[in-house]
Design an enzyme around this catalytic site. Structure first.
Site, short mmCIF file in Angstrom:
data_model
loop_
_atom_site.label_atom_id
_atom_site.label_comp_id
_atom_site.label_asym_id
_atom_site.label_seq_id
_atom_site.Cartn_x
_atom_site.Cartn_y
_atom_site.Cartn_z
N ASP A 63 0.80 -1.14 -0.01
CA ASP A 63 -0.13 0.06 0.01
C ASP A 63 0.86 1.41 -0.13
O ASP A 63 2.50 1.24 0.13
CB ASP A 63 -0.94 -0.15 1.17
N ASP B 5 -0.28 5.16 1.28
CA ASP B 5 -0.57 6.14 2.26
C ASP B 5 -0.25 5.20 3.60
O ASP B 5 -1.02 4.29 3.83
CB ASP B 5 -2.06 6.66 2.10
#
Length: 265
Positions: free
Chosen positions: A32, A34
């Site tokens: 991922d 963020d």
């Protein structure tokens, strides 16, 4: 050796996947963006210090966050914020603790690990940060919401795709993306021995649920992905098949992978 990857102190890296004739990578590592690779929510970062109008100050309850960010970016453009200004914000996002160490390990063993990134941020910001950190060439694919500059000079945002998953936001189901990617690689005769998923958010829980017993989920400790996995394990023992290794620093992920390479995991 000439050094070009000053963002995290990595040497120059070959672009693309393994060299012709080399065996395919053994492991798939999914990231991922963020609050996983970077230590902030990049959507919050681009609006920081801006006096947003009341309708834009809060994320829509039950609405589309993707559409909300589209309106935020349009408003920023109207205030004179240009893509170059936004690129600077993305480039200066801080990496999460331990991420440089993890990238250093992966750069040394790139023939073994195939890296992809799946993010509900946007391609403009993700690409800007990866290039600024000197690690874009480590990633075979980046999957994120499309972003482009319109004729007004504003950064615009779109949804990644449509899907039928009831657990994910309408613009992106990471499980669908990961499943399609694995199927694509299988058609190319690349079968991974193990899949590793490093994330933090609720939208990372959905794809982590498709991992097998041989795979590993690395949820950031105390974040939604971690809590959801714990709840699933408590309510439905055995339903979540993958091993779970929570982390506070990505150096813990690096240590796990080092032990794997030594044959201890």
């Amino acid at each position: 050796m000439r050094r070009c990857c000053q963002g995290v102190g990595l040497p120059c890296l070959f672009k693309g996947s393994a060299m012709a004739g080399a065996p395919p990578p053994r492991f798939l590592l999914v990231f991922d963006f963020d609050e996983t690779l970077v230590d902030e929510n990049s959507d919050d970062s681009v609006a920081r210090g801006r006096a947003l109008p009341e309708p834009l100050r809060r994320s829509p309850a039950g609405g589309s966050y993707n559409e909300h960010m589209r309106r935020v970016l349009a408003w920023l453009g109207e205030q004179g914020v240009r893509p170059a200004d936004l690129r600077s914000v993305y480039e200066n996002l801080p990496l999460s603790p331990g991420v440089p160490e993890l990238f250093q390990l992966l750069s040394k063993h790139r023939e073994l690990f195939e890296l992809v990134l799946i993010s509900d941020a946007n391609t403009f910001g993700v690409e800007a940060k990866l290039r600024a950190a000197g690690v874009r060439s480590l990633f075979r694919k980046v999957f994120s919401n499309p972003a482009s500059v319109d004729r007004r000079g504003f950064l615009t945002l779109g949804p990644y795709h449509s899907h039928k998953c009831l657990e994910c936001p309408a613009n992106m189901c990471k499980r669908k993306i990961l499943g399609e990617y694995l199927a694509e690689r299988a058609r190319e005769d690349v079968e991974f021995q193990r899949v590793f998923y490093v994330g933090d958010g609720a939208n990372d829980f959905c794809p982590a649920g498709m991992l097998r017993a041989a795979d590993v989920a690395f949820p950031r400790k105390g974040y939604p992905m971690h809590r959801l996995i714990q709840e699933r394990q408590e309510k439905q023992p055995g339903a979540f098949q993958a091993a779970v290794v929570p982390w506070e620093s990505a150096a813990e992920v690096a240590r796990y992978l080092q032990e794997l390479l030594r044959g201890k995991c």
